[in-house]
Design a protein around this motif. Structure first.
Motif, PDB file in Angstrom:
ATOM      1  N   ARG A  64      58.195 112.515  32.957  1.00 61.39           N
ATOM      2  CA  ARG A  64      56.838 111.994  33.065  1.00 61.39           C
ATOM      3  C   ARG A  64      56.573 111.190  34.320  1.00 61.39           C
ATOM      4  NH1 ARG A  64      55.061 108.775  28.499  1.00 61.39           N
ATOM      5  NH2 ARG A  64      57.198 108.030  28.435  1.00 61.39           N
ATOM      6  N   ILE A 199      54.779 123.270  22.818  1.00 57.01           N
ATOM      7  CA  ILE A 199      56.104 123.769  22.471  1.00 57.01           C
ATOM      8  C   ILE A 199      57.034 123.669  23.680  1.00 57.01           C
ATOM      9  CG2 ILE A 199      57.390 125.759  21.588  1.00 57.01           C
ATOM     10  CD1 ILE A 199      55.485 124.571  19.575  1.00 57.01           C
ATOM     11  N   SER A 201      57.103 121.513  25.874  1.00 58.03           N
ATOM     12  CA  SER A 201      57.560 120.137  26.093  1.00 58.03           C
ATOM     13  C   SER A 201      58.793 119.806  25.260  1.00 58.03           C
ATOM     14  CB  SER A 201      56.425 119.148  25.774  1.00 58.03           C
ATOM     15  OG  SER A 201      56.191 119.134  24.393  1.00 58.03           O
ATOM     16  N   LEU A 202      59.153 120.665  24.305  1.00 60.73           N
ATOM     17  CA  LEU A 202      60.365 120.415  23.522  1.00 60.73           C
ATOM     18  C   LEU A 202      61.623 120.838  24.268  1.00 60.73           C
ATOM     19  CD1 LEU A 202      59.180 121.720  20.041  1.00 60.73           C
ATOM     20  CD2 LEU A 202      59.340 119.367  20.779  1.00 60.73           C
ATOM     21  N   GLY A 203      61.467 121.493  25.414  1.00 56.67           N
ATOM     22  CA  GLY A 203      62.637 121.931  26.172  1.00 56.67           C
ATOM     23  C   GLY A 203      62.932 123.400  25.916  1.00 56.67           C
ATOM     24  N   LEU A 210      61.600 128.786  18.973  1.00 56.98           N
ATOM     25  CA  LEU A 210      60.292 128.933  18.339  1.00 56.98           C
ATOM     26  C   LEU A 210      59.533 130.151  18.875  1.00 56.98           C
ATOM     27  CD1 LEU A 210      59.248 125.187  18.210  1.00 56.98           C
ATOM     28  CD2 LEU A 210      59.625 126.667  16.259  1.00 56.98           C
ATOM     29  N   GLU A 251      47.546 109.223  29.132  1.00 58.83           N
ATOM     30  CA  GLU A 251      48.483 109.132  28.023  1.00 58.83           C
ATOM     31  C   GLU A 251      48.362 107.790  27.311  1.00 58.83           C
ATOM     32  OE1 GLU A 251      52.323 110.831  29.190  1.00 58.83           O
ATOM     33  OE2 GLU A 251      53.098 109.505  27.637  1.00 58.83           O
ATOM     34  N   ASP A 255      46.919 108.104  23.708  1.00 62.90           N
ATOM     35  CA  ASP A 255      48.081 107.813  22.880  1.00 62.90           C
ATOM     36  C   ASP A 255      48.683 109.049  22.226  1.00 62.90           C
ATOM     37  OD1 ASP A 255      49.753 105.823  22.393  1.00 62.90           O
ATOM     38  OD2 ASP A 255      48.803 105.094  20.575  1.00 62.90           O
ATOM     39  N   THR A 256      48.693 110.144  22.954  1.00 58.39           N
ATOM     40  CA  THR A 256      49.357 111.336  22.433  1.00 58.39           C
ATOM     41  C   THR A 256      49.754 112.188  23.614  1.00 58.39           C
ATOM     42  OG1 THR A 256      49.158 113.323  21.085  1.00 58.39           O
ATOM     43  CG2 THR A 256      47.174 112.591  22.189  1.00 58.39           C
ATOM     44  N   ARG A 257      50.706 113.086  23.367  1.00 58.95           N
ATOM     45  CA  ARG A 257      51.098 114.002  24.430  1.00 58.95           C
ATOM     46  C   ARG A 257      50.638 115.412  24.055  1.00 58.95           C
ATOM     47  NH1 ARG A 257      52.659 113.223  29.820  1.00 58.95           N
ATOM     48  NH2 ARG A 257      53.158 115.323  30.410  1.00 58.95           N
TER      49      ARG A 257
ATOM     50  N   VAL B  85      66.342 117.500  22.846  1.00 58.06           N
ATOM     51  CA  VAL B  85      65.574 116.455  23.503  1.00 58.06           C
ATOM     52  C   VAL B  85      64.242 116.314  22.780  1.00 58.06           C
ATOM     53  CG1 VAL B  85      66.412 116.339  25.845  1.00 58.06           C
ATOM     54  CG2 VAL B  85      64.958 118.224  25.160  1.00 58.06           C
ATOM     55  N   ALA B  87      60.278 115.180  23.083  1.00 65.30           N
ATOM     56  CA  ALA B  87      59.170 114.775  23.931  1.00 65.30           C
ATOM     57  C   ALA B  87      58.636 113.442  23.417  1.00 65.30           C
ATOM     58  CB  ALA B  87      58.075 115.835  23.889  1.00 65.30           C
ATOM     59  N   SER B  88      58.137 112.627  24.319  1.00 64.19           N
ATOM     60  CA  SER B  88      57.677 111.313  23.896  1.00 64.19           C
ATOM     61  C   SER B  88      56.253 111.400  23.346  1.00 64.19           C
ATOM     62  CB  SER B  88      57.698 110.360  25.076  1.00 64.19           C
ATOM     63  OG  SER B  88      56.826 110.861  26.045  1.00 64.19           O
ATOM     64  N   ARG B  89      55.768 110.307  22.805  1.00 66.45           N
ATOM     65  CA  ARG B  89      54.403 110.242  22.274  1.00 66.45           C
ATOM     66  C   ARG B  89      54.133 111.384  21.300  1.00 66.45           C
ATOM     67  NH1 ARG B  89      52.070 105.498  22.722  1.00 66.45           N
ATOM     68  NH2 ARG B  89      54.129 104.736  23.033  1.00 66.45           N
ATOM     69  N   LEU B  90      55.079 111.605  20.428  1.00 67.23           N
ATOM     70  CA  LEU B  90      54.947 112.713  19.501  1.00 67.23           C
ATOM     71  C   LEU B  90      55.150 112.161  18.104  1.00 67.23           C
ATOM     72  CD1 LEU B  90      54.694 115.806  19.538  1.00 67.23           C
ATOM     73  CD2 LEU B  90      57.166 115.915  19.598  1.00 67.23           C
ATOM     74  N   ARG B  91      54.226 112.456  17.197  1.00 63.87           N
ATOM     75  CA  ARG B  91      54.374 111.963  15.837  1.00 63.87           C
ATOM     76  C   ARG B  91      55.244 112.920  15.035  1.00 63.87           C
ATOM     77  NH1 ARG B  91      50.462 107.880  15.455  1.00 63.87           N
ATOM     78  NH2 ARG B  91      48.983 108.130  17.151  1.00 63.87           N
ATOM     79  N   LEU B  95      55.619 117.050  15.238  1.00 68.14           N
ATOM     80  CA  LEU B  95      56.873 117.753  15.534  1.00 68.14           C
ATOM     81  C   LEU B  95      57.170 118.783  14.457  1.00 68.14           C
ATOM     82  CD1 LEU B  95      59.510 117.710  17.422  1.00 68.14           C
ATOM     83  CD2 LEU B  95      60.537 116.621  15.458  1.00 68.14           C
ATOM     84  N   PHE B  98      55.144 121.816  14.721  1.00 68.67           N
ATOM     85  CA  PHE B  98      55.562 122.775  15.742  1.00 68.67           C
ATOM     86  C   PHE B  98      56.429 123.874  15.139  1.00 68.67           C
ATOM     87  CE2 PHE B  98      55.307 119.476  19.383  1.00 68.67           C
ATOM     88  CZ  PHE B  98      53.933 119.607  19.387  1.00 68.67           C
ATOM     89  N   PHE B 132      55.641 107.513  15.669  1.00 71.61           N
ATOM     90  CA  PHE B 132      56.086 108.215  16.864  1.00 71.61           C
ATOM     91  C   PHE B 132      57.585 108.442  16.790  1.00 71.61           C
ATOM     92  CE2 PHE B 132      52.225 106.394  18.927  1.00 71.61           C
ATOM     93  CZ  PHE B 132      51.661 107.604  19.250  1.00 71.61           C
ATOM     94  N   MET B 148      61.602 120.180  10.973  1.00 73.45           N
ATOM     95  CA  MET B 148      60.908 121.151  11.807  1.00 73.45           C
ATOM     96  C   MET B 148      61.558 122.527  11.662  1.00 73.45           C
ATOM     97  SD  MET B 148      60.362 121.183  15.925  1.00 73.45           S
ATOM     98  CE  MET B 148      61.856 121.910  16.532  1.00 73.45           C
TER      99      MET B 148
END
Lengths: 313, 252
Positions: A64, A199, A201-203, A210, A251, A255-257, B85, B87-91, B95, B98, B132, B148
């Motif tokens: 980020r 998705i 952003s999960l790597g 997925l 952000e 308050d969310t990504r 890993v 991701a930040s700012r994720l509830r 997740l 997803f 979060f 998940m």
């Protein structure tokens, strides 16, 4: 909740646009409005494209604090301008065919971006290496830039100097239409990819699991990033500087990504920052110094405030 | 059924897997055990097409993992890696949501929401659903990731050391939940475990790996004997029988 914040941001963006168009309106109103409308369109185009490309770049790299400008694109642009002045002379530079110059700039910038970004397509991304390459290339271009700056005639240096700050005052409307089309296309693509971006952003591992075809998806996204950054830079000059600020602000505020919220929020904040900054710059500061200074100063303070307020909560 | 034929893998010159031939039948819980560096994670990531196959073939219910489109395969097999890993700012709820991506490409229907809620309940995460991820402890995050993976609703669930970071209570809860979805919903669970007593208690079948080869394949009673375990882990351990299942006293 994020929806209400998005609406608030939208209202702020519209307010900034109105202020920009109407502040200190006098003389031939139709003429002034047309001039300002063109400038406003350029600001909107640049704001949206930088916001979108920074969000996507951060998502793909999973980091980020990165922005596309780390890839040395700004430095390459500056060096390119200086090189053209050096080779063609001040007069030759100014009388270049704008479409030719614009096209070559876009292609060169995209070529550099793709060369640096392609290693990212390998599964085991060596982020450190890529960043190092970007930073070192940036230094190389900057050094070459200052070397040339020492070699050329002071009058010609002034010509090159004026190209080294983002400038919204002398945008050609035919180039602007092209750039706006590109950005609009990029915005549509980014919006349609909003769930995929979540998705991504999960790597790579989780995304592949997925059902994302990682290499194909990331190639497309990076082409989108390099294309929109290249077009904006070629249109008005180095602009990638405020992407980091805009996305970090967005952000904090929403308050969310999640990209369905973050993408529009970042674009709206970019518009507020850019249009608001330009209004301030023209009317309160009388066009002295550079827009980037205004934006970084005010935006930086705003960001620090948000950080402090956020940590108190 | 997962069918693995002649699969070898090498990174540059280092061989990781040698000619693996293995069939994992549909249904039930299969535990992969073995010392560090045995190739368990590599094998799982090949099954879940996270790495391209170099030699051999892997099919899941007849679908080749290298030839089936990735979105199709995502409805059949789900993998949770051990070093995911976040991701930040994720509830937490986002997740877990997803996990439904393969089914609606990101649009959640009412049915998807029900499945998400059910996964949250299974992992005892309902109270954390709106927190979060970065505010959770390691074990809570791990449970969210497992939730998940379960929400993906695939017939085949591959879990790479899911008990990492979990305390005894949640390790037991997770193993019971996996056992339940295998028994009640007919899912196939393949799980890498280091705690061989968990494997003994909850798995139907043990696959032991060492040095990139499969060195044991059978019921817990067949694999968890002092001789076989010494061959796998390199030291002798006492094995008792408790409630009809082998209990390995590996810590003594």
């Amino acid at each position: 909740m994020p929806d209400r914040r998005l609406i608030a941001l939208g209202v702020a963006a519209v307010a900034c646009m109105v202020a920009f168009l109407l502040t200190g309106l006098r003389g031939n109103i139709a003429f002034v409005l047309e001039l300002r409308a063109i400038k406003l369109a350029a600001l909107l185009q640049v704001g949206v494209s930088i916001a979108i490309s920074t969000v996507i770049f951060q998502t793909v790299t999973g980091n980020r604090i990165l922005t596309p400008s780390i890839m040395g694109l700004d430095a390459l642009y500056l060096f390119g301008q200086m090189l053209m002045v050096f080779l063609l002379g001040g007069i030759g530079y100014v009388s270049l065919d704008p479409w030719l110059k614009f096209g070559v700039e876009i292609l060169t910038l995209m070529a550099l971006a793709c060369t640096l970004l392609l290693p990212m397509l390998k599964r085991r991304l060596d982020m450190g290496l890529m960043l190092l390459a970007g930073v070192i290339l940036g230094v190389l271009f900057r050094s070459l830039h200052s070397l040339l700056a020492r070699l050329i005639d002071p009058n010609e240096f002034a010509v090159a100097q004026s190209a080294s700050f983002a400038n919204f005052n002398a945008v050609r409307s035919d180039l602007l239409i092209f750039a706006t089309l590109v950005t609009a296309g990029a915005a549509v693509l980014a919006w349609r990819a909003r769930h995929i971006l979540d998705i991504v952003s999960l790597g790579s591992d989780a995304a592949t699991s997925l059902g994302i075809s990682w290499v194909r998806t990331v190639t497309g996204l990076l082409l989108l990033v390099s294309g929109s950054v290249a077009v904006s830079t070629a249109l008005v000059g180095p602009v990638a500087f405020f992407g980091l600020l805009v996305v970090a602000l967005a952000e904090r505020i929403v308050d969310t990504r999640r990209h369905a919220v973050l993408l529009p929020a970042a674009a709206l904040i970019a518009i507020v920052v850019l249009v608001g900054g330009q209004t301030l710059f023209q009317h309160a500061l009388g066009n002295s110094s550079a827009l980037s200074v205004v934006i970084e100063f005010i935006g930086g303070i705003l960001f620090l405030l948000l950080l402090i307020l956020g940590s108190r909560r | 059924m997962i069918r693995i034929e002649n699969v070898s893998l090498r990174y540059r010159t280092t061989p990781i897997l040698h000619d693996i031939d293995l069939t994992i039948p549909k249904g039930g819980v299969t535990a992969l055990i073995g010392p560090n560096g045995a190739g368990k994670s590599s094998l799982l990531s090949l099954i879940a097409r996270l790495q391209p196959l170099q030699t051999g073939s892997i099919t899941i219910d007849g679908l080749g993992v290298d030839s089936t489109p990735s979105p199709e395969l995502a409805k059949v097999v789900a993998l949770l890696r051990q070093d995911s890993v976040i991701a930040s700012r994720l509830r937490v709820r986002e997740l877990v949501g997803f996990g439904r991506f393969p089914h609606g490409r990101g649009r959640l229907t009412q049915e998807d929401c029900n499945i998400v809620n059910q996964s949250l309940r299974q992992l005892d995460l309902t109270d954390f659903a709106d927190r979060f991820m970065e505010t959770l402890s390691g074990g809570q995050r791990q449970r969210a990731l497992v939730a998940m993976t379960l929400a993906q609703g695939t017939d085949y669930i591959l879990l790479d050391e899911p008990l990492n970071n979990l305390d005894m209570y949640y390790a037991r809860t997770l193993m019971q939940a996996l056992r339940a979805i295998a028994d009640e919903n007919g899912k196939t669970v393949v799980i890498v475990l280091h705690d061989i007593n968990q494997a003994s208690a909850y798995a139907d079948r043990i696959v032991a790996m060492k040095g990139g080869r499969v060195v044991g394949d059978g019921t817990p009673a067949a694999i968890f004997t002092p001789d076989v375990l010494e061959g796998i882990f390199g030291f002798r351990m006492r094995v008792e029988t408790f409630d009809g299942k082998p209990l390995v006293l590996h810590h003594l």
